[in-house]
Enzyme design. Structure first.
Site, mmCIF file in Angstrom:
data_model
loop_
_atom_site.group_PDB
_atom_site.id
_atom_site.type_symbol
_atom_site.label_atom_id
_atom_site.label_comp_id
_atom_site.label_asym_id
_atom_site.label_seq_id
_atom_site.Cartn_x
_atom_site.Cartn_y
_atom_site.Cartn_z
ATOM 1 N N THR A 124 1.004 -1.022 -0.075
ATOM 2 C CA THR A 124 -0.109 -0.038 0.044
ATOM 3 C C THR A 124 0.827 1.049 0.032
ATOM 4 O O THR A 124 1.787 1.203 0.751
ATOM 5 C CB THR A 124 -1.065 -0.092 1.155
ATOM 6 O OG1 THR A 124 -1.966 -1.062 1.161
ATOM 7 C CG2 THR A 124 -1.630 1.386 1.431
ATOM 8 N N PHE B 74 1.039 5.067 0.917
ATOM 9 C CA PHE B 74 0.534 6.061 1.828
ATOM 10 C C PHE B 74 1.051 7.462 1.609
ATOM 11 O O PHE B 74 2.336 7.417 1.194
ATOM 12 C CB PHE B 74 1.046 5.745 3.460
ATOM 13 C CG PHE B 74 0.409 4.446 3.673
ATOM 14 C CD1 PHE B 74 -0.628 4.148 4.521
ATOM 15 C CD2 PHE B 74 1.211 3.223 3.492
ATOM 16 C CE1 PHE B 74 -1.248 3.113 4.991
ATOM 17 C CE2 PHE B 74 0.884 2.049 4.017
ATOM 18 C CZ PHE B 74 -0.632 1.627 4.705
#
Length: 377
Positions: free
Chosen positions: A280, A282
């Site tokens: 992921t 961020f």
């Protein structure tokens, strides 16, 4: 039959003439650029270009050539504009961004992150800033944005994109609703586990709690266990906390190992996401529009006219200036059915002349553009 070699010689001669005429045209473009530089007149004159295309089309002899002439001269005029942008003064619109050598971070720096303690976002925050800062849990994406804009927090950390499920669209939309800037990013490997109360077994589980992203990332595992009902939670760590508080041996959570440990759960199955390199991205947001001197990625939001070729024309500015586009995401414009704005990441620094040339052209030709941030990838 035609003589192929003779025909090719004719084409070669015509092509040489086209190049000569093109260079003459560009010389005139230089004179136009100088006039616009002195007078401050905009480079892009849409009405003038459309009128000229109509005139040129009438010189064509058939439908195919009329379409081809439109495409050809649209490109020639686009190239002419790009040249004119390159000789204009440096953009004034970048003055709002301030270069810094480092982000201001100290032990009392307050950083808001999305999710409960033990969330993947908390881990990303600590990896980026270190563990000495003051981390504050927020229950929603919006509350992180609000805390930063109001000054209640110095920075915020939000997930923006997952390698297996794509963009987290709610956060793209929020970026436009607040004046915060993206000042950094962090990519974190995401391992999801199935966690339950100590003593529970996989065959006991009939309900699993997690954030929608956790459920999607583990959809293959859940497909193998259709008896397990899926229930959404505000974040993955909140699912782990809920299982611990309910004390029900039939409940489990999809979360990080860190969250399982945080709430005293045992891991029934590890790395259950279908993409083993699941990651992921961020974003780090700040209130001030600053960028590091070594920043190499720029995030943009661009709104275009709802007409044929508008996206192509905008993207051509990146191609012409040899800028690599690393991401594009479309989001619907509120109140305008089937019209979209585009979130685009490109490689580069705001001080780079090629970047400035591209942004100048886009600012003139798009309906709206906002630089969301310049940061190190």
């Amino acid at each position: 039959m035609i003589d192929l070699q003779e025909a090719r010689k004719h084409i070669d001669e015509i092509d040489r003439q086209i190049v000569e005429l093109f260079e003459k045209r560009m010389q005139e473009s230089n004179a136009v650029a100088e006039y616009k530089r002195r007078t401050g007149k905009a480079v892009y004159d849409k009405e003038r270009e459309q009128e000229k295309l109509k005139e040129l089309v009438h010189l064509s002899s058939n439908d195919f050539n009329r379409r081809a002439v439109t495409e050809l001269f649209s490109q020639i005029m686009s190239i002419s504009r790009k040249y004119q942008y390159s000789v204009l003064p440096v953009l004034d619109g970048l003055a709002e961004f301030r270069r810094v050598e480092r982000l201001e971070v100290a032990k009392d720096t307050k950083v808001c992150y999305f999710g409960k303690a033990g969330s993947h976002t908390q881990q990303a925050m600590e990896d980026f800033f270190g563990e000495d800062i003051c981390g504050v849990s927020c229950s929603t994406f919006q509350s992180v944005m609000e805390a930063v804009q109001s000054g209640a927090a110095d920075y915020g950390v939000l997930p923006i994109e997952n390698s297996s499920t794509g963009g987290i669209t709610a956060n793209y939309d929020l970026l436009l609703n607040y004046s915060n800037s993206i000042v950094g990013q962090y990519v974190n490997r995401i391992d999801q586990c199935l966690a339950a109360l100590p003593g529970a077994k996989l065959e006991d589980i009939n309900t699993v709690y997690s954030h929608i992203q956790g459920l999607l990332q583990c959809s293959a595992f859940l497909h193998e266990h259709p008896e397990i009902r899926q229930a959404e939670c505000p974040d993955t760590a909140a699912g782990a906390k809920k299982v611990a508080e309910e004390g029900d041996m039939t409940k489990a959570a999809i979360c990080a190992r860190r969250a399982a440990k945080e709430y005293g759960l045992q891991v029934l199955a590890d790395s259950i996401q279908q993409e083993k390199n699941n990651s992921t991205r961020f974003i780090i947001i700040g209130r001030e529009p600053v960028y590091l001197s070594d920043s190499n990625k720029i995030a943009l939001c661009i709104e275009l006219s709802h007409e044929c070729g508008s996206l192509y024309r905008i993207l051509s500015h990146f191609l012409f200036n040899d800028l690599n586009m690393t991401q594009i995401e479309s989001r619907p414009i509120k109140g305008k059915n089937w019209e979209y704005r585009f979130f685009i990441d490109i490689e580069g620094n705001l001080e780079n002349p090629a970047v400035q040339n591209a942004l100048r052209g886009i600012r003139e030709e798009a309906k709206a553009i906002r630089i969301l941030g310049n940061f190190h990838s």
